[in-house]
Design an enzyme around this catalytic site. Structure first.
Site, mmCIF file in Angstrom:
data_model
loop_
_atom_site.group_PDB
_atom_site.id
_atom_site.type_symbol
_atom_site.label_atom_id
_atom_site.label_comp_id
_atom_site.label_asym_id
_atom_site.label_seq_id
_atom_site.Cartn_x
_atom_site.Cartn_y
_atom_site.Cartn_z
ATOM 1 N N SER A 95 0.881 -1.206 -0.073
ATOM 2 C CA SER A 95 -0.063 -0.027 -0.046
ATOM 3 C C SER A 95 0.922 1.231 0.022
ATOM 4 O O SER A 95 1.505 1.496 0.985
ATOM 5 C CB SER A 95 -0.794 0.021 1.288
ATOM 6 O OG SER A 95 -1.325 -1.061 1.380
ATOM 7 N N LYS A 170 -7.265 1.823 -2.550
ATOM 8 C CA LYS A 170 -6.748 1.498 -1.131
ATOM 9 C C LYS A 170 -6.822 2.516 -0.261
ATOM 10 O O LYS A 170 -7.098 2.438 1.212
ATOM 11 C CB LYS A 170 -5.387 0.802 -1.290
ATOM 12 C CG LYS A 170 -4.596 0.483 0.154
ATOM 13 C CD LYS A 170 -5.494 -0.831 0.744
ATOM 14 C CE LYS A 170 -4.635 -0.925 2.227
ATOM 15 N NZ LYS A 170 -5.242 -1.930 2.940
ATOM 16 N N LYS A 238 0.890 5.809 8.213
ATOM 17 C CA LYS A 238 1.599 5.661 7.000
ATOM 18 C C LYS A 238 0.774 5.942 5.952
ATOM 19 O O LYS A 238 0.649 6.816 4.835
ATOM 20 C CB LYS A 238 2.217 4.442 6.916
ATOM 21 C CG LYS A 238 3.063 4.272 5.575
ATOM 22 C CD LYS A 238 2.504 3.431 4.588
ATOM 23 C CE LYS A 238 2.098 1.761 5.043
ATOM 24 N NZ LYS A 238 1.330 1.280 3.693
HETATM 25 P P1 NAD Z 1 5.954 -5.933 7.211
HETATM 26 O O1 NAD Z 1 6.850 -4.814 7.850
HETATM 27 O O2 NAD Z 1 5.535 -7.046 8.152
HETATM 28 O O3 NAD Z 1 6.595 -6.477 5.970
HETATM 29 C C1 NAD Z 1 7.498 -5.880 5.038
HETATM 30 C C2 NAD Z 1 8.749 -6.826 4.847
HETATM 31 O O4 NAD Z 1 9.458 -6.272 3.887
HETATM 32 C C3 NAD Z 1 9.649 -6.887 5.805
HETATM 33 O O5 NAD Z 1 9.864 -8.445 6.023
HETATM 34 C C4 NAD Z 1 11.006 -6.354 5.332
HETATM 35 O O6 NAD Z 1 12.038 -6.801 5.953
HETATM 36 C C5 NAD Z 1 10.663 -6.266 3.741
HETATM 37 N N1 NAD Z 1 11.592 -5.203 3.299
HETATM 38 C C6 NAD Z 1 11.693 -4.034 3.455
HETATM 39 N N2 NAD Z 1 12.555 -3.310 2.770
HETATM 40 C C7 NAD Z 1 12.943 -4.544 1.957
HETATM 41 C C8 NAD Z 1 13.799 -4.411 0.709
HETATM 42 N N3 NAD Z 1 14.393 -3.159 0.428
HETATM 43 N N4 NAD Z 1 14.225 -5.706 -0.026
HETATM 44 C C9 NAD Z 1 13.608 -6.732 0.685
HETATM 45 N N5 NAD Z 1 12.737 -6.561 1.546
HETATM 46 C C10 NAD Z 1 12.386 -5.587 2.227
HETATM 47 O O7 NAD Z 1 4.530 -5.307 6.465
HETATM 48 P P2 NAD Z 1 3.196 -6.172 6.183
HETATM 49 O O8 NAD Z 1 2.257 -5.889 7.145
HETATM 50 O O9 NAD Z 1 3.641 -7.419 5.613
HETATM 51 O O10 NAD Z 1 2.556 -4.923 5.112
HETATM 52 C C11 NAD Z 1 3.229 -4.893 3.741
HETATM 53 C C12 NAD Z 1 2.385 -3.812 2.967
HETATM 54 O O11 NAD Z 1 0.912 -4.432 2.957
HETATM 55 C C13 NAD Z 1 2.119 -2.526 3.586
HETATM 56 O O12 NAD Z 1 2.119 -1.587 2.662
HETATM 57 C C14 NAD Z 1 0.953 -2.472 4.354
HETATM 58 O O13 NAD Z 1 0.463 -1.279 4.623
HETATM 59 C C15 NAD Z 1 0.207 -3.403 3.645
HETATM 60 N N6 NAD Z 1 -0.973 -4.142 4.244
HETATM 61 C C16 NAD Z 1 -0.675 -4.599 5.324
HETATM 62 C C17 NAD Z 1 -1.795 -5.266 6.072
HETATM 63 C C18 NAD Z 1 -1.648 -5.764 7.799
HETATM 64 O O14 NAD Z 1 -2.862 -6.158 8.220
HETATM 65 N N7 NAD Z 1 -0.583 -5.846 8.181
HETATM 66 C C19 NAD Z 1 -3.040 -5.379 5.498
HETATM 67 C C20 NAD Z 1 -3.167 -4.891 4.130
HETATM 68 C C21 NAD Z 1 -2.134 -4.269 3.467
#
Ligand code: NAD
Length: 295
Positions: A95, A170, A238
């Protein structure tokens, strides 16, 4: 089909697992080695970075925290752009700010790389059971080509329009959710302070016009004093930051979203950024001295 997958966090890890279950071959990458190891144990290959993965696949999914991370994986050092062949497709399911999706897409396009913005709604439980809702922006013919791949992780997949439209949808979702939780927190604190039992008020109004998916998900949590995420205040901040940026970029004031942002900032000041967004009720608790948590 061989697919790259970058970002194995709360959402990305179960999504990648669902692709393996559906029979896709994966090359994965994340900074967090245990997450990579878990996927490798299920048959995935480990890739060094975006550039390495792009030499081995035609399509790469990214599931990263925010715009700067997507920019770095696509366009930065060791990024996809360094090695990807023309015709490679990046499906960004993070997102992020739709203005950034368009800018990153324009840079990739110079090398013949296509970008779809396909953020998701539903949270970790739906990522695990493969029933997320996905909203897609980008070229329709590219979306058609990769529909089955996206559907292997989702219950609903809707094409919204050109690049950026997925993230616009979104952000609209996040605006409605924030305002809805804020309204529930305010209304149920009002009910308690006015002398009514918030649990009975909830039972009385949930079937009427005020009832909503958000009310049914979040008010029982508020009444139980349960702030375990779910969706963290920090992530919602965010998203609202992206709402403000994207709205101001088109000269639109968003006063309600700004108000919800400030309430969430108040929670952050109290070290509650890791709480679920239902913790917005704590703002009202501090303001009124009234708690709606069941005794
Ligand atoms: P998270 O922080 O758990 O996971 C993100 C992952 O990306 C981490 O494991 C991190 O190490 C990795 N990462 C960051 N930079 C990197 C890079 N340069 N190279 C490789 N890996 C890298 O986040 P999440 O909860 O999985 O959310 C991901 C996205 O989905 C976000 O944009 C969030 O807003 C969206 N989202 C989350 C939810 C939720 O409930 N958690 C629901 C809907 C949407």
């Amino acid at each position: 089909m061989k697919v790259g997958f970058i970002g194995l966090g709360i959402m990305g890890k179960p999504m990648a697992k669902n692709l393996i279950k559906a029979g896709y071959e994966l090359i994965v990458n994340d900074f967090v080695q245990p997450a990579v190891d878990e996927l490798v144990a299920l048959g995935a290959e480990a890739g060094k970075n975006g550039a390495d993965i792009a030499t081995k696949v035609d399509v790469i999914i990214t599931m990263l925290p925010n715009s700067p991370h997507v920019r770095s994986v696509c366009l930065g050092e060791g990024g996809v752009i360094e090695t990807a062949k023309p015709g490679t497709v990046v499906i960004d399911m993070s997102s992020i700010d739709p203005v950034e999706s368009k800018k990153i897409g324009a840079e990739l396009e110079k090398k013949g790389i296509e970008l779809l913005d396909c953020p998701v709604s539903g949270g970790e439980p739906k990522a695990i059971d493969g029933t997320m809702s996905v909203m897609c922006g980008g070229k329709k013919e590219i979306w058609d080509k990769y529909y089955d791949l996206i559907k292997a992780m989702a219950g609903s997949v809707v094409y919204v329009g050109p690049l950026g439209s997925g993230n616009v949808a979104k952000l609209a979702n996040q605006m409605v959710v924030a305002a809805n939780i804020g309204a529930c927190a305010e209304a149920f604190t009002f009910a308690k302070k006015a002398g009514a039992d918030p649990e009975l008020v909830y039972q009385a109004i949930r079937g009427g016009l005020a009832g909503s998916t958000v009310m049914d998900a979040k008010v029982p949590m508020m009444l139980a004093g349960n702030y375990k995420p779910g969706f963290r205040i920090d992530l919602h901040i965010k998203d609202l930051n992206n709402v403000l940026n994207a709205a101001h970029a088109i000269n639109m004031p968003v006063p309600m979203s700004a108000q919800m942002m400030e309430i969430m900032q108040e929670l952050k000041c109290h070290d509650e950024g890791s709480c679920d967004h239902d913790a917005m009720v704590k703002y009202y608790e501090r303001m009124t001295g009234v708690s709606i948590v069941k005794e």
